[in-house]
Design an enzyme around this catalytic site. Sequence first.
Site, PDB file in Angstrom:
ATOM      1  N   THR A   1       4.362   1.732   2.114  1.00 36.91           N
ATOM      2  CA  THR A   1       5.583   2.019   1.373  1.00 36.91           C
ATOM      3  C   THR A   1       6.294   3.237   1.957  1.00 36.91           C
ATOM      4  O   THR A   1       7.501   3.202   2.230  1.00 36.91           O
ATOM      5  CB  THR A   1       5.261   2.255  -0.123  1.00 36.91           C
ATOM      6  OG1 THR A   1       4.708   1.056  -0.659  1.00 36.91           O
ATOM      7  CG2 THR A   1       6.495   2.656  -0.894  1.00 36.91           C
ATOM      8  N   GLY A   2       5.543   4.314   2.154  1.00 40.39           N
ATOM      9  CA  GLY A   2       6.152   5.530   2.700  1.00 40.39           C
ATOM     10  C   GLY A   2       6.736   5.307   4.078  1.00 40.39           C
ATOM     11  O   GLY A   2       7.821   5.816   4.397  1.00 40.39           O
TER      12      GLY A   2
ATOM     13  N   GLY B   1       0.821  -1.195   0.000  1.00 44.54           N
ATOM     14  CA  GLY B   1       0.000   0.000   0.000  1.00 44.54           C
ATOM     15  C   GLY B   1       0.854   1.243   0.000  1.00 44.54           C
ATOM     16  O   GLY B   1       2.053   1.198   0.286  1.00 44.54           O
ATOM     17  N   CYS B   2       0.240   2.377  -0.335  1.00 43.98           N
ATOM     18  CA  CYS B   2       1.015   3.614  -0.406  1.00 43.98           C
ATOM     19  C   CYS B   2       1.539   4.013   0.974  1.00 43.98           C
ATOM     20  O   CYS B   2       2.714   4.371   1.122  1.00 43.98           O
ATOM     21  CB  CYS B   2       0.192   4.742  -1.033  1.00 43.98           C
ATOM     22  SG  CYS B   2      -1.418   5.020  -0.294  1.00 43.98           S
ATOM     23  N   TYR B   3       0.690   3.959   1.996  1.00 44.85           N
ATOM     24  CA  TYR B   3       1.161   4.349   3.330  1.00 44.85           C
ATOM     25  C   TYR B   3       2.259   3.413   3.839  1.00 44.85           C
ATOM     26  O   TYR B   3       3.293   3.884   4.316  1.00 44.85           O
ATOM     27  CB  TYR B   3      -0.007   4.395   4.312  1.00 44.85           C
ATOM     28  CG  TYR B   3      -0.949   5.565   4.129  1.00 44.85           C
ATOM     29  CD1 TYR B   3      -0.513   6.875   4.297  1.00 44.85           C
ATOM     30  CD2 TYR B   3      -2.289   5.359   3.804  1.00 44.85           C
ATOM     31  CE1 TYR B   3      -1.395   7.942   4.148  1.00 44.85           C
ATOM     32  CE2 TYR B   3      -3.166   6.425   3.653  1.00 44.85           C
ATOM     33  CZ  TYR B   3      -2.719   7.716   3.825  1.00 44.85           C
ATOM     34  OH  TYR B   3      -3.575   8.775   3.683  1.00 44.85           O
TER      35      TYR B   3
END
Lengths: 344, 344, 344, 344
Positions: free
Chosen positions: C155-156, C151-153
Amino acid sequence: VREPIRVAVAGATGYTGIELLRWLQGHPKVEVCRLTSEQYAGKRVSDVYPSFRGPGDLRLEPLAPATVGRDVEVVFSCLPHGTAAPVVASALESGATVIDLSADFRLRDVSVFERWYGPHPAPARLGEAVYGLPEFFRAALRGATLVAVPGCYPTGALLGLLPLARAGLIADGTVVVDSKSGASGAGRALRLDLLFCELEEGMRPYGVGGHRHLPEIEQELRRAGVEARVVFTPHLAPLRRGLLSTMYVPVRRSAEVAEAFEATYRSEPFVRLLGPGRFPDVRDVRGTNDVAIGWTELPDAGLAIVVTAIDNLGKGASGQAVQCLNAVYGWDERTGLDALALVP
Amino acid sequence: VREPIRVAVAGATGYTGIELLRWLQGHPKVEVCRLTSEQYAGKRVSDVYPSFRGPGDLRLEPLAPATVGRDVEVVFSCLPHGTAAPVVASALESGATVIDLSADFRLRDVSVFERWYGPHPAPARLGEAVYGLPEFFRAALRGATLVAVPGCYPTGALLGLLPLARAGLIADGTVVVDSKSGASGAGRALRLDLLFCELEEGMRPYGVGGHRHLPEIEQELRRAGVEARVVFTPHLAPLRRGLLSTMYVPVRRSAEVAEAFEATYRSEPFVRLLGPGRFPDVRDVRGTNDVAIGWTELPDAGLAIVVTAIDNLGKGASGQAVQCLNAVYGWDERTGLDALALVP
Amino acid sequence: VREPIRVAVAGATGYTGIELLRWLQGHPKVEVCRLTSEQYAGKRVSDVYPSFRGPGDLRLEPLAPATVGRDVEVVFSCLPHGTAAPVVASALESGATVIDLSADFRLRDVSVFERWYGPHPAPARLGEAVYGLPEFFRAALRGATLVAVPGCYPTGALLGLLPLARAGLIADGTVVVDSKSGASGAGRALRLDLLFCELEEGMRPYGVGGHRHLPEIEQELRRAGVEARVVFTPHLAPLRRGLLSTMYVPVRRSAEVAEAFEATYRSEPFVRLLGPGRFPDVRDVRGTNDVAIGWTELPDAGLAIVVTAIDNLGKGASGQAVQCLNAVYGWDERTGLDALALVP
Amino acid sequence: VREPIRVAVAGATGYTGIELLRWLQGHPKVEVCRLTSEQYAGKRVSDVYPSFRGPGDLRLEPLAPATVGRDVEVVFSCLPHGTAAPVVASALESGATVIDLSADFRLRDVSVFERWYGPHPAPARLGEAVYGLPEFFRAALRGATLVAVPGCYPTGALLGLLPLARAGLIADGTVVVDSKSGASGAGRALRLDLLFCELEEGMRPYGVGGHRHLPEIEQELRRAGVEARVVFTPHLAPLRRGLLSTMYVPVRRSAEVAEAFEATYRSEPFVRLLGPGRFPDVRDVRGTNDVAIGWTELPDAGLAIVVTAIDNLGKGASGQAVQCLNAVYGWDERTGLDALALVP
């Protein structure tokens, strides 16, 4: 009239509705008594808009056309066109004054209405409505029982054109109205093209050559004696609020343009003439009922460029509706409408 | 020519400069060898723009007009008008080909230039420059030594008007060009009116009746035989990039409008004809060298409405500069320019 | 493998889908052969996104799980969670490699999945998936048949935390992950709260104390031996793209923080270490597969502050999916992914 | 006191200045009599901000410290820190009450001030100032002659933390304050990083580990008996107005958190408690003096997450300054401050 007067708002949770509530709550001669919302019936305004609070934070009711006008002096209708007309008719029958923000009573010619919107649900009422542009129809508004508040684009256009039209300065030819509107003009609608990701950093025309606000602009220019054709192009800009109209107007006697503006608007509390060569920014009318107007003459071309800026939810909708209320009752039109723009 | 060719960029850290570097770094036939910046001399590009990396991330040098063109085949000048001309002249004397993004060599008539910009620093060179709109001046660009890349507004306007002009379809009268530009068109300038807080949720015209890009539009229309007057109004919109031009054009034989567009642009890789009745959004050309064009005819009014969308830093500046480079060398004009728009 | 490899994209018209198409079209080793879209079946990509053009502009098909993986080597699934799993299973049975952008195969423990998402449609496959964070699972990705793109979160967050975790530097206590995301992270969904007028000039947290991406962050930290608790708060910011994660991390041996980052990322093409005391802006990774990382140590507090910036559609979704493709085939991971950020 | 009281505003044309004028003009007990501006002396307010009109649209004067407080009861100083102190001292000597929006009198310990701002121009006055957070220092404000209006970040943080601090609920450890601010918080400054093109679609932290508002937050928490360390990270978000603070607070007795908020704010007109599990959006306080507060407890982690939203120019600066004026005179604190947020 016993003050405060009692008012109802039908369709209170759309963008024109919530903006109207904001203005009405600050109006010293008004008590908001009834709010309707199909989508949010049973909730309070502050459940839908957490920013709202105060005496107008009522529980929302489902719309009941037969009773919406009961026990109130004024009904504001923020319903969409088509839906509004029968509600307006019921409210009038209850004896209420109706200030309608939809398109249903703006056009006076049924056939024109039907060409753009389909069958009209209450054609007999068309002739009753006063066009709610107080700067030009103040006398007729006094005591009116049905007010058709102009569309946002016609308001922006006509405030720039009617002074020239009435002074006989608009020559034959083509008036170009190139308008740039914020997204709230489209209402609180679940449309893909209104998503943040589809609008931010975008800019596009729509309804080119055939937007529903065109016949309204034309009707009022015709009433003012203008024969020129109108070409109108709305654009969607990445703004929440704001409507800028840049108009290219064939004029005769261009030396009289400034005088026409000044004579028309000398005593108008909501009009700011920036004068020739100075032009408005929509940010400077944000959250107000003001219109700012700039212009320049191009005598060699026989043209004037006229630019108006309004807040599409202010002078373009709910602010003007309140101004109409004031005009109907003969109150100072500034009552409840003296906010300054939120800048920056 | 030995490939890759060696290029220098003067004025590399403004918005057109950094955009040009982005394009040049992806160009397979180019090696970026020298970058100048007065403000940031001694730093690397990535010190100024942390997003930048790769072989073009050179150390910035102060501008030395006498040597900027040495040991390179091509000099791109992203310097402001007035500053550019002497540098261009020096670079030409060094034997480099110059692609100039300033206004200094766009106007062919010194007196017109001086009316809008003041004294010209190198008037003798005016006649040498080829106007860098490859769709219309491809043959002249081949082998040219001085290219004047058009301004963003003239590019947006002319791509919509020249097909009609060359087909003899523009009638006498007034062509209205109403343009809406993103803020990067004003460059990376320390101006109060370009602050975020002054621009967001704003929209305003500027330079009404007298913007410097007007004579450039007029010059090219005159060259194409058009006698009509041009009225041009730029607006600043709350966009970083994007330039939409809505044009109201008096036409004869409106049935031939579509054919004029199709015939002109049939084989053009950067032009998308959306066809009659479909109109562009600037977001759809963001970050590209594309132009999207829509139009409609209003035969009763004798008008066509033509709308073009470009990225003011792409087809409106640095993308077009790279397209000109390709045209000068006779390469496929798409080389290095095949990016898709960043949507959403 | 014969190149280009043939790929299909299921769910091609959402925001991760169109972004994936943008990357794939520029990838020299890929041929896009099949695109599915329930909503737009029968249209071309360019009918939905007018900015799209080129060889990937195929006609969209309705999704047929049984055949989506036929005649292609790789299927990318951009379908929503729940919808994806059966399609993934079918495609795997057809012999295709699947790179799945949904949440369906990210969590390894069925019971954790079901607590957050409900019943899992293909639990037997959970163990097969490789977690698609190439910087940490490169070896496992080589030759993998099922990749679960993070997911994007996560990953960050993980790109900032795993270097410290693997070096044993994260102390017991609470790791705070405070993230600010652009609206495209929510997809192209018809939701009132994603309208332009509801988001612009807004900023709000959501899913406080209970967002679905939390268990994914925890799972990967646990795998790296971290015992600390994670508190994760996502916020919706008025951005189209961009995801900034500000993390407050209890650390031991804070002097080793810099070394942990440098050792982990020394050879990583998509990671930019800004170094201690310098912090990223999401605009600098816009449109790229990059992550930019800054940090500072507060030794007295036993804390490090780590800040990462990614494009939620780039490294946070579709860019990373392409990087995974490259990793699966053992290609240079930069292939097709070398774009520079679009700045300004 | 004879009403309306006469007031002067020093530094009237910055963002806090113009916002203060907006509030003061709507205040029924105030007459604005003198406005200073170095940059625009000789012009009217409406020459600088075309949106301004009404009785406060005075001619701007250059600042004369010796006379700024003459013939007025109150001087508001919107001058920058360092510049403000000597003007404040002069005005106090003239017998005026001073409400200072700068940092010059917020910190009580000279040595702390000097570590962050440099030498203090009037250290003797430090002890005189009342910290202008009326919800907590109302009694001291009554009749005060020097009010130090808190910074925007400390206001946002302290309104969320002090209720817990005073109830003894904040445990030892680290309080994380992660704040997201609109650009107007940086003032109307000619800085490259505040340009529209540099901020839109961006998001970045700044002053990580060392922002000047940290000692102010710490001072007030210490006064309330809190020993915990504060880690404060401001971020610049693409907003004009709005300040969201997400705080991670080590708490003891988490069951008492709700009660602490309710007991503290039960009668506060500008505080909206959204209650546990509901969180604010900055858009809902835009243009108001309100603060909206939401929280949740994570008992397992011994943490509460507290989120506050203010308008950085409203409760974060000029709105609060007017609230302080009301508190000094013992007026209803809502006087002149009852605007509703401009939504959408």
